[in-house]
Design a protein around this motif. Structure first.
Motif, short mmCIF file in Angstrom:
data_model
loop_
_atom_site.label_atom_id
_atom_site.label_comp_id
_atom_site.label_asym_id
_atom_site.label_seq_id
_atom_site.Cartn_x
_atom_site.Cartn_y
_atom_site.Cartn_z
N ALA A 129 0.82 -1.22 0.00
CA ALA A 129 0.00 0.00 0.00
C ALA A 129 0.85 1.26 0.00
O ALA A 129 0.60 2.20 -0.77
CB ALA A 129 -0.94 -0.01 1.20
N GLU A 130 1.87 1.31 0.86
CA GLU A 130 2.72 2.50 0.92
C GLU A 130 3.58 2.62 -0.34
O GLU A 130 3.89 3.72 -0.79
CB GLU A 130 3.60 2.46 2.16
N HIS A 131 3.95 1.48 -0.89
CA HIS A 131 4.72 1.48 -2.14
C HIS A 131 3.93 2.17 -3.25
O HIS A 131 4.44 3.07 -3.93
CB HIS A 131 5.05 0.04 -2.55
N TRP A 132 2.68 1.76 -3.43
CA TRP A 132 1.86 2.34 -4.50
C TRP A 132 1.55 3.81 -4.23
O TRP A 132 1.47 4.62 -5.16
CB TRP A 132 0.58 1.53 -4.68
N LEU A 133 1.39 4.16 -2.96
CA LEU A 133 1.17 5.56 -2.61
C LEU A 133 2.36 6.40 -3.04
O LEU A 133 2.20 7.49 -3.61
CB LEU A 133 0.95 5.67 -1.10
N GLN A 134 3.56 5.90 -2.80
CA GLN A 134 4.75 6.67 -3.15
C GLN A 134 4.98 6.69 -4.66
O GLN A 134 5.46 7.69 -5.21
CB GLN A 134 5.97 6.09 -2.43
N VAL A 135 4.64 5.61 -5.35
CA VAL A 135 4.73 5.60 -6.81
C VAL A 135 3.81 6.67 -7.39
O VAL A 135 4.20 7.45 -8.28
CB VAL A 135 4.35 4.22 -7.39
N ARG A 136 2.60 6.72 -6.89
CA ARG A 136 1.64 7.73 -7.35
C ARG A 136 2.14 9.14 -7.03
O ARG A 136 2.00 10.06 -7.84
CB ARG A 136 0.28 7.49 -6.67
N LEU A 137 2.74 9.28 -5.88
CA LEU A 137 3.26 10.58 -5.45
C LEU A 137 4.35 11.07 -6.40
O LEU A 137 4.33 12.21 -6.88
CB LEU A 137 3.80 10.46 -4.03
N PHE A 138 5.31 10.19 -6.71
CA PHE A 138 6.41 10.60 -7.59
C PHE A 138 5.94 10.78 -9.04
O PHE A 138 6.47 11.63 -9.76
CB PHE A 138 7.55 9.59 -7.51
N TYR A 139 4.95 10.01 -9.44
CA TYR A 139 4.36 10.22 -10.77
C TYR A 139 3.79 11.63 -10.87
O TYR A 139 4.01 12.35 -11.85
CB TYR A 139 3.27 9.19 -11.03
N THR A 140 3.06 12.04 -9.83
CA THR A 140 2.42 13.35 -9.83
C THR A 140 3.45 14.47 -9.78
O THR A 140 3.31 15.49 -10.45
CB THR A 140 1.45 13.47 -8.64
N ILE A 141 4.50 14.29 -8.98
CA ILE A 141 5.56 15.29 -8.92
C ILE A 141 6.23 15.43 -10.29
O ILE A 141 6.50 16.54 -10.76
CB ILE A 141 6.61 14.91 -7.86
N GLU A 142 6.48 14.30 -10.93
CA GLU A 142 7.12 14.33 -12.24
C GLU A 142 6.27 15.07 -13.27
O GLU A 142 6.79 15.83 -14.10
CB GLU A 142 7.37 12.89 -12.72
N VAL A 143 4.96 14.88 -13.21
CA VAL A 143 4.06 15.50 -14.18
C VAL A 143 3.82 16.98 -13.86
O VAL A 143 3.85 17.83 -14.76
CB VAL A 143 2.71 14.74 -14.21
N GLN A 144 3.60 17.29 -12.59
CA GLN A 144 3.23 18.66 -12.22
C GLN A 144 4.42 19.57 -11.93
O GLN A 144 4.31 20.78 -12.09
CB GLN A 144 2.30 18.61 -10.99
N TYR A 145 5.52 18.99 -11.48
CA TYR A 145 6.71 19.79 -11.14
C TYR A 145 7.95 19.18 -11.81
O TYR A 145 8.86 18.68 -11.13
CB TYR A 145 6.91 19.82 -9.62
N PRO A 146 8.01 19.20 -13.13
CA PRO A 146 9.12 18.56 -13.85
C PRO A 146 10.50 19.12 -13.49
O PRO A 146 11.48 18.37 -13.46
CB PRO A 146 8.78 18.79 -15.32
N ASN A 147 10.59 20.40 -13.22
CA ASN A 147 11.89 20.99 -12.87
C ASN A 147 12.36 20.54 -11.49
O ASN A 147 13.51 20.15 -11.29
CB ASN A 147 11.82 22.51 -12.94
N GLU A 148 11.45 20.61 -10.53
CA GLU A 148 11.79 20.20 -9.16
C GLU A 148 11.97 18.69 -9.05
O GLU A 148 12.73 18.20 -8.21
CB GLU A 148 10.70 20.66 -8.19
N TYR A 149 11.25 17.96 -9.90
CA TYR A 149 11.30 16.49 -9.86
C TYR A 149 12.73 15.95 -9.95
O TYR A 149 13.07 14.95 -9.31
CB TYR A 149 10.45 15.92 -11.00
N GLU A 150 13.56 16.62 -10.72
CA GLU A 150 14.93 16.16 -10.91
C GLU A 150 15.71 16.11 -9.61
O GLU A 150 16.70 15.38 -9.49
CB GLU A 150 15.65 17.08 -11.91
N PHE A 151 15.28 16.87 -8.61
CA PHE A 151 16.02 16.94 -7.34
C PHE A 151 15.36 16.15 -6.22
O PHE A 151 16.00 15.89 -5.19
CB PHE A 151 16.16 18.40 -6.91
#
Length: 242
Positions: free
Chosen positions: A119-141
């Motif tokens: 459950a926590e794994h999928w939560l974090q996958v979803r979290l990083f997916y959203t960061i990558e899509v919504q904050y592409p510049n910050e995502y790199e860090f």
């Protein structure tokens, strides 16, 4: 269970037309009932009307896919993200984004997606997916710190040998904002709790000048990340209420 596409657009549309003729003639399906194709036909018509070009194989397969075992948030991603849809409906597709790739794997294997141990794994996958899509510049860090989650005893031992420290938060953003040197986020499911070791470690990081917070569930985690990233760049005066 969701499965990858096996046929091209032309074949799929011909099959739909063939079944429409059978239905008009009263031909029965193998189970003795009528061919119930109204729903997929309506969905295909909707897709065709919404774009100038014919639907792709991924769009057709998505429209015909059984999503009953998938959570609503993942169904929404499947419908709007063409890369996830392509990887989820076709074989041997490798995406540049590991988070999109993992979501596609979850769509193909709902049993794993619904495993409570993950459950926590999928939560974090979803979290990083959203960061990558919504904050592409910050995502790199932004990066994850592999401390939590389910793993075998041997894997847990290897992590300790490599320097894993108990109680360290799950996600770190090394981008100075406001008065903070960076942000630590402890990711929890709705039923998760913060351990004593985690509380102690979080307090120590706070005293060192970091914004440190624990959040339960996707919405709360994204709210904390969004609020932090909205702060001015290290102005040494703006704060957040943790």
């Amino acid at each position: 269970m969701a499965k990858g596409a096996r046929f091209g657009n032309d074949f799929l549309f011909k099959q739909v037309e063939k079944r429409k003729k059978w239905k008009r003639k009263g031909v029965k399906a193998g189970h003795g009932g009528d061919f119930n194709i109204d729903a997929p036909i309506a969905e295909l018509n909707r897709i065709s009307a919404s774009v100038m070009t014919p639907p792709t194989a991924a769009q057709v397969s998505t429209a015909l896919m059984d999503t009953s075992e998938l959570p609503n948030w993942l169904v929404a991603i499947l419908k709007r993200d063409s890369e996830v849809a392509r990887a989820a409906t076709q074989k041997k597709v490798t995406l540049e984004s590991p988070h999109k790739q993992r979501l596609a794997q979850g769509i193909k294997t709902p049993k794993e997606l619904n495993d409570t141990k993950l459950a926590e794994h999928w939560l974090q996958v979803r979290l990083f997916y959203t960061i990558e899509v919504q904050y592409p510049n910050e995502y790199e860090f932004v990066f994850a710190i592999p401390n939590g989650g389910y793993r075998t005893p041997r894997a847990a031992s290897l992590m300790k040998y490599e320097g894993q420290k108990k109680g360290t938060p799950d996600v770190f953003i090394p981008i100075p904002k406001g008065i903070y040197h960076g942000m630590f986020l402890e990711v929890k499911t709705d039923k998760g709790t913060v351990s004593k070791e985690q509380k102690d470690k979080m307090e120590r990081y706070q005293k060192m000048g970091y914004y440190v917070v624990a959040a339960k569930g996707f919405d709360a985690c994204m709210e904390q990340l969004t609020n932090y990233l909205a702060l001015p760049s290290f102005d040494n005066k703006t704060t957040l209420a943790a």
